[in-house]
Design a protein around this motif. Structure first.
Motif, PDB file in Angstrom:
ATOM      1  N   ASP A 223       0.808  -1.224   0.000  1.00  0.00           N
ATOM      2  CA  ASP A 223       0.000   0.000   0.000  1.00  0.00           C
ATOM      3  C   ASP A 223       0.844   1.278   0.000  1.00  0.00           C
ATOM      4  N   PRO A 224       1.939   1.350   0.783  1.00  0.00           N
ATOM      5  CA  PRO A 224       2.733   2.588   0.752  1.00  0.00           C
ATOM      6  C   PRO A 224       3.320   2.904  -0.614  1.00  0.00           C
ATOM      7  N   LEU A 225       3.493   1.879  -1.456  1.00  0.00           N
ATOM      8  CA  LEU A 225       4.105   2.097  -2.770  1.00  0.00           C
ATOM      9  C   LEU A 225       3.178   2.829  -3.725  1.00  0.00           C
ATOM     10  N   VAL A 226       1.870   2.846  -3.429  1.00  0.00           N
ATOM     11  CA  VAL A 226       0.924   3.528  -4.310  1.00  0.00           C
ATOM     12  C   VAL A 226       0.233   4.683  -3.587  1.00  0.00           C
ATOM     13  N   ALA A 227       0.750   5.045  -2.424  1.00  0.00           N
ATOM     14  CA  ALA A 227       0.090   6.072  -1.616  1.00  0.00           C
ATOM     15  C   ALA A 227      -0.001   7.405  -2.347  1.00  0.00           C
ATOM     16  N   ASP A 228       0.979   7.694  -3.215  1.00  0.00           N
ATOM     17  CA  ASP A 228       0.988   8.970  -3.929  1.00  0.00           C
ATOM     18  C   ASP A 228       0.480   8.864  -5.360  1.00  0.00           C
ATOM     19  N   ARG A 229      -0.053   7.708  -5.732  1.00  0.00           N
ATOM     20  CA  ARG A 229      -0.587   7.532  -7.079  1.00  0.00           C
ATOM     21  C   ARG A 229      -1.909   8.267  -7.228  1.00  0.00           C
ATOM     22  N   MET A 230      -2.216   8.681  -8.438  1.00  0.00           N
ATOM     23  CA  MET A 230      -3.475   9.371  -8.710  1.00  0.00           C
ATOM     24  C   MET A 230      -4.656   8.401  -8.780  1.00  0.00           C
ATOM     25  N   ASP A 231      -4.392   7.171  -9.159  1.00  0.00           N
ATOM     26  CA  ASP A 231      -5.437   6.187  -9.418  1.00  0.00           C
ATOM     27  C   ASP A 231      -5.900   5.547  -8.111  1.00  0.00           C
ATOM     28  N   LEU A 232      -7.025   6.024  -7.570  1.00  0.00           N
ATOM     29  CA  LEU A 232      -7.508   5.520  -6.292  1.00  0.00           C
ATOM     30  C   LEU A 232      -8.097   4.123  -6.405  1.00  0.00           C
ATOM     31  N   ASP A 233      -8.466   3.692  -7.618  1.00  0.00           N
ATOM     32  CA  ASP A 233      -9.024   2.350  -7.784  1.00  0.00           C
ATOM     33  C   ASP A 233      -7.987   1.257  -7.536  1.00  0.00           C
ATOM     34  N   ARG A 234      -6.722   1.613  -7.622  1.00  0.00           N
ATOM     35  CA  ARG A 234      -5.656   0.620  -7.461  1.00  0.00           C
ATOM     36  C   ARG A 234      -4.746   0.964  -6.291  1.00  0.00           C
ATOM     37  N   ASN A 235      -5.316   1.619  -5.275  1.00  0.00           N
ATOM     38  CA  ASN A 235      -4.477   2.046  -4.157  1.00  0.00           C
ATOM     39  C   ASN A 235      -4.314   0.978  -3.081  1.00  0.00           C
ATOM     40  N   GLU A 236      -4.850  -0.226  -3.338  1.00  0.00           N
ATOM     41  CA  GLU A 236      -4.621  -1.376  -2.455  1.00  0.00           C
ATOM     42  C   GLU A 236      -4.209  -2.540  -3.361  1.00  0.00           C
ATOM     43  N   PRO A 237      -2.933  -2.617  -3.716  1.00  0.00           N
ATOM     44  CA  PRO A 237      -2.496  -3.505  -4.801  1.00  0.00           C
ATOM     45  C   PRO A 237      -2.831  -4.974  -4.605  1.00  0.00           C
ATOM     46  N   LEU A 238      -2.585  -5.523  -3.415  1.00  0.00           N
ATOM     47  CA  LEU A 238      -2.857  -6.946  -3.217  1.00  0.00           C
ATOM     48  C   LEU A 238      -4.347  -7.228  -3.390  1.00  0.00           C
ATOM     49  N   GLN A 239      -5.183  -6.402  -2.799  1.00  0.00           N
ATOM     50  CA  GLN A 239      -6.626  -6.581  -2.951  1.00  0.00           C
ATOM     51  C   GLN A 239      -7.028  -6.480  -4.417  1.00  0.00           C
ATOM     52  N   TYR A 240      -6.454  -5.529  -5.137  1.00  0.00           N
ATOM     53  CA  TYR A 240      -6.808  -5.344  -6.546  1.00  0.00           C
ATOM     54  C   TYR A 240      -6.408  -6.563  -7.371  1.00  0.00           C
ATOM     55  N   VAL A 241      -5.210  -7.063  -7.160  1.00  0.00           N
ATOM     56  CA  VAL A 241      -4.726  -8.213  -7.929  1.00  0.00           C
ATOM     57  C   VAL A 241      -5.582  -9.438  -7.646  1.00  0.00           C
ATOM     58  N   VAL A 242      -5.836  -9.704  -6.372  1.00  0.00           N
ATOM     59  CA  VAL A 242      -6.610 -10.894  -6.011  1.00  0.00           C
ATOM     60  C   VAL A 242      -8.013 -10.822  -6.603  1.00  0.00           C
ATOM     61  N   SER A 243      -8.679  -9.682  -6.452  1.00  0.00           N
ATOM     62  CA  SER A 243     -10.041  -9.549  -6.984  1.00  0.00           C
ATOM     63  C   SER A 243     -10.055  -9.674  -8.501  1.00  0.00           C
ATOM     64  N   ALA A 244      -9.076  -9.049  -9.162  1.00  0.00           N
ATOM     65  CA  ALA A 244      -9.031  -9.126 -10.623  1.00  0.00           C
ATOM     66  C   ALA A 244      -8.839 -10.563 -11.096  1.00  0.00           C
ATOM     67  N   LEU A 245      -7.963 -11.310 -10.438  1.00  0.00           N
ATOM     68  CA  LEU A 245      -7.754 -12.706 -10.820  1.00  0.00           C
ATOM     69  C   LEU A 245      -9.017 -13.528 -10.596  1.00  0.00           C
ATOM     70  N   LEU A 246      -9.677 -13.324  -9.486  1.00  0.00           N
ATOM     71  CA  LEU A 246     -10.886 -14.093  -9.197  1.00  0.00           C
ATOM     72  C   LEU A 246     -12.002 -13.758 -10.178  1.00  0.00           C
ATOM     73  N   LEU A 247     -12.095 -12.511 -10.585  1.00  0.00           N
ATOM     74  CA  LEU A 247     -13.137 -12.117 -11.527  1.00  0.00           C
ATOM     75  C   LEU A 247     -12.912 -12.701 -12.917  1.00  0.00           C
ATOM     76  N   ARG A 248     -11.686 -13.139 -13.215  1.00  0.00           N
ATOM     77  CA  ARG A 248     -11.467 -13.839 -14.482  1.00  0.00           C
ATOM     78  C   ARG A 248     -12.177 -15.191 -14.487  1.00  0.00           C
ATOM     79  N   ASP A 249     -12.364 -15.765 -13.311  1.00  0.00           N
ATOM     80  CA  ASP A 249     -13.152 -16.987 -13.122  1.00  0.00           C
ATOM     81  C   ASP A 249     -12.632 -18.157 -13.952  1.00  0.00           C
TER      82      ASP A 249
END
Length: 715
Positions: A223-249
């Protein structure tokens, strides 16, 4: 830039005729003036005001596109450039393809400022470069923007700007940037760029492999690695990756997601566990297999190190019975005399209710969270079994009404209602608490009352209905009617509500009167008088009250000629596109009318194509004018609603009502996929309610499939 000329142009713009999130945009000139001024505090406040009005919670409005050229000129003049470019990026991010929409107009307005944005990606200031890269990418203008951002990526040295550039390139051309992102994943590069590369690989649809797994683990906590990023949709990288992989089904992506989560949970790295738990909570929201697959690694971590309780308790609650092996450790923590004991006991209620009940019974007054869990929350159903010791503890608390906190009466009433006659010995305490907590206790009286005690209980309810606290009288009268069939106090109070209870009171009274049927005939004149004025600017409470009155007029007197105009006035309201529940109520009442509701047909059909309303409208039309439905096309519309999690249970009811001949093979395959896939259909929130609702959906969908099997299969 001539600032005075800019501000004069701002003042001359017809803002008062435009709208934003709070109505008239007449305040926008003042915001722009303060933003461009010398007072930093005022400028910061103005920027906040603009985020609240022209980009409110990610939504844009009519005035948004009009503000963009002025914002761009302020940024071009070097006035708070990074902040203003970030605002422009947020405006562009929320664009749309509908050429006539405010969203499309806003994105077009930002795209018109691309020369400024692309020039700024090479600015001296790091913040300006980053904001410009973000804003340029959000325009979606791949042809003019991609080459400039790619060239800047090769020249850039700042890790945060490099990360923003890489994600912007992926946004503009995922397939074309896949190789660049893959090459930046490995060790050696800046951590900010590596995490952006991982996110880019996921967004580009790349296969998840060992190199991605290892890199993600190595970068935790991320999370600290994206704290200054503009894209708030990806500001929790592990959660984003896991959810994206699961949504591929796919099996491979699920395996990758759960291997990653298991390793993250076991990593033991400071800060990583909290990120892993949040990612796992999101996985439970997305994936039906999550509770079973996550229980093992999480329980291993918790049993090995109970000090992780603070971080893992929310996830243990989500996993429920799947985490039963954590029960003994939770019970040990719950039995202690510290501030964590109540949270541990609340988790134990969800994990192993039978193990939790004896602990809860011993110290009920000091376990508010556990009591809340036992009752399923304020609107849920109790989760604990009947227990004599717990009933004794509840009775003891009710015997001291002055010591109860605000929520306790609701919780105890819920438990007593669930236990019913088994809790009949608690009637004296319930009656003793009735005067103090009439809203909560009235239904409990009827639930626990034994036949031999009905006279005394009825007398208490009658007193409460006639002279108790105002807020509890109607509930007491309802409970009295349900228990003794004495409707006199209820009719009196309903007449009172219809006369002076406002629109909410009229709706509530009309609904109760409908339940009485012909016994409420004396209320018909008051119901007619409570109808709203169709010529006024009616609010949602007005419309909801009219729907309830329409139902009452029908159920009490069978007066379709009175109910139909009321329903027609609601269904034809021009603002109904967002009034989901008002439409649902009106459609349900229309369905009650059957063939006598035919005048409502066209108003109902107008709403049929909207997936938000389709399920309720189909049920209504099936009752009112079934021949107007193209059944096979309607089945497709219903499945569209299910796939978007829009009233899925109602859609299943409607599908079953249409019958088996309306379901094509393609329809059955779609419904089978919804019933059997891993990705949840009903995912309203990352809590136990979402998982429970989806489990009920699965069961109901399978039942509908059985009922709607092909006729030849049934033969």
């Amino acid at each position: 830039m001539d600032l005075s000329r800019l501000l004069a142009e701002v003042d001359a713009h017809p803002w008062a005729g435009l709208t934003h999130a709070y109505g008239s945009a007449a305040d926008v000139p003042d915001c722009l003036r303060r933003l461009a001024g010398d007072d930093d505090e005022e400028a910061a406040a103005a920027l906040s005001d603009l985020y609240g009005s022209i980009l409110h919670q990610g939504s844009v409005y009519e005035a948004t596109a009009h503000a963009v050229p002025y914002l761009a000129r302020i940024a071009a003049a070097g006035i708070r450039t990074a902040d203003v470019l970030a605002l422009l990026g947020g405006i562009a991010e929320n664009g749309a393809d509908d050429e006539e929409s405010d969203e499309a107009a806003a994105r077009r307005a930002v795209s018109a400022e691309l020369p400024l944005l692309l020039e700024s990606v090479a600015a001296e200031d790091r913040g300006v470069r980053q904001a410009a890269a973000w804003a340029a990418a959000m325009t979606g203008a791949t042809d003019p923007a991609y080459g400039v951002l790619r060239e800047r990526f090769d020249a850039e040295t700042d890790p945060q700007v490099l990360a923003e550039l890489l994600c912007g390139l992926v946004h503009l051309d995922p397939e074309g940037t896949a190789a660049l992102a893959a090459g930046a994943v490995g060790p050696g590069g800046p951590a900010e760029v590596r995490i952006a590369a991982l996110l880019g690989c996921v967004d580009a649809g790349a296969d998840w492999g060992p190199e991605h797994h290892d890199a993600m683990l190595a970068l935790l906590p991320a999370d600290p690695l994206v704290a200054d990023r503009m894209d708030l949709d990806r500001n929790e990288p592990l959660q984003y990756v896991v959810s994206a992989l699961l949504l591929r089904d796919t099996p491979a992506d699920r395996d990758g997601a759960y291997e990653l989560l298991g390793a993250a949970l076991r990593s033991g790295r400071p800060g990583a566990l909290a990120e892993a738990v949040w990612a796992a909570e999101s996985a439970v929201q997305v994936s039906r297999s999550a509770p079973e697959l996550l229980a093992g690694p999480l329980c291993d971590v918790f049993r090995r190190d109970p000090s992780t309780a603070e971080a893992v308790l929310p996830l243990l609650r989500l996993l429920g019975g799947h985490a039963v092996t954590a029960g003994p450790v939770l019970a040990e923590l719950a039995a202690r005399d510290d501030e964590r004991a109540d949270r541990a006991l609340a988790a134990l209620v969800d994990v192993d209710a039978e193990l939790a009940v004896p602990i809860l019974s011993r110290d009920l007054a000091r376990r508010p969270r556990a009591l809340d869990a036992a009752c399923g929350g304020l609107l849920g159903s109790p989760r604990v079994p009947y227990d004599a010791a717990l009933l004794t503890a509840v009775r003891a608390r009710l015997a001291e009404p002055d010591t109860l906190n605000e929520q306790e009466p609701y919780r105890y009433a819920a438990l007593l209602e669930a236990w019913g006659s088994r809790a009949s010995c608690a009637l004296p305490e319930v009656l003793g608490a009735l005067a103090a907590f009439p809203q909560q206790m009235t239904r409990a009286v009827a639930a626990v009352c034994a036949p031999a005690d009905r006279a005394a209980a009825g007398a208490a309810l009658r007193r409460e209905a006639r002279s108790g606290k105002r807020e509890g009288r109607l509930g007491a009268a309802r409970a009295l009617y349900e228990m003794t069939d004495d409707a006199e106090p209820l009719l009196y109070l309903l007449a009172e509500r219809l006369t002076d209870g406002g629109r909410d009171g009229a709706r509530e009274a009309a609904s109760a009167a409908a339940g009485l049927g012909p016994r409420a005939a004396e209320l018909l004149p008051l119901l007619r008088a409570a109808v709203s004025d169709p010529g006024s600017n009616r609010t949602v409470p007005d419309l909801d009250a009219d729907v309830a009155i329409a139902e009452a007029l029908w159920r009490i007197g069978g007066r379709a000629e009175e109910a139909v105009p009321l329903l027609l006035g609601v269904l034809e309201d021009t603002e109904l596109s967002w009034m989901r529940w008002t439409v649902a109520r009106a459609a349900r009442v229309a369905g009650l009318l059957g063939g006598q509701g035919r005048p409502l047909t066209e108003a109902l059909r107008r709403l049929l194509p909207d997936p938000l309303h389709t399920p309720d409208i189909v049920l209504a039309l099936h009752a009112v004018a079934p021949e107007t439905l193209d059944a096979r096309a309607t089945a497709g519309l219903l499945l569209d609603s299910v796939e978007r999690d829009l009233a899925p249970f109602t859609a299943l009811d409607a599908l079953q009502g249409l019958g088996p001949t309306t379901m094509t093979g393609a329809h059955r395959r779609r419904l089978t996929d919804l019933a059997e896939r891993d990705v949840r259909v009903t995912a309203s929130g990352a809590d136990t309610a979402a998982a429970s609702a989806d489990a009920r959906f699965q069961e109901r969908a399978r039942e509908v499939l059985r009922v709607l099997r092909a006729p030849e299969a049934g033969a």
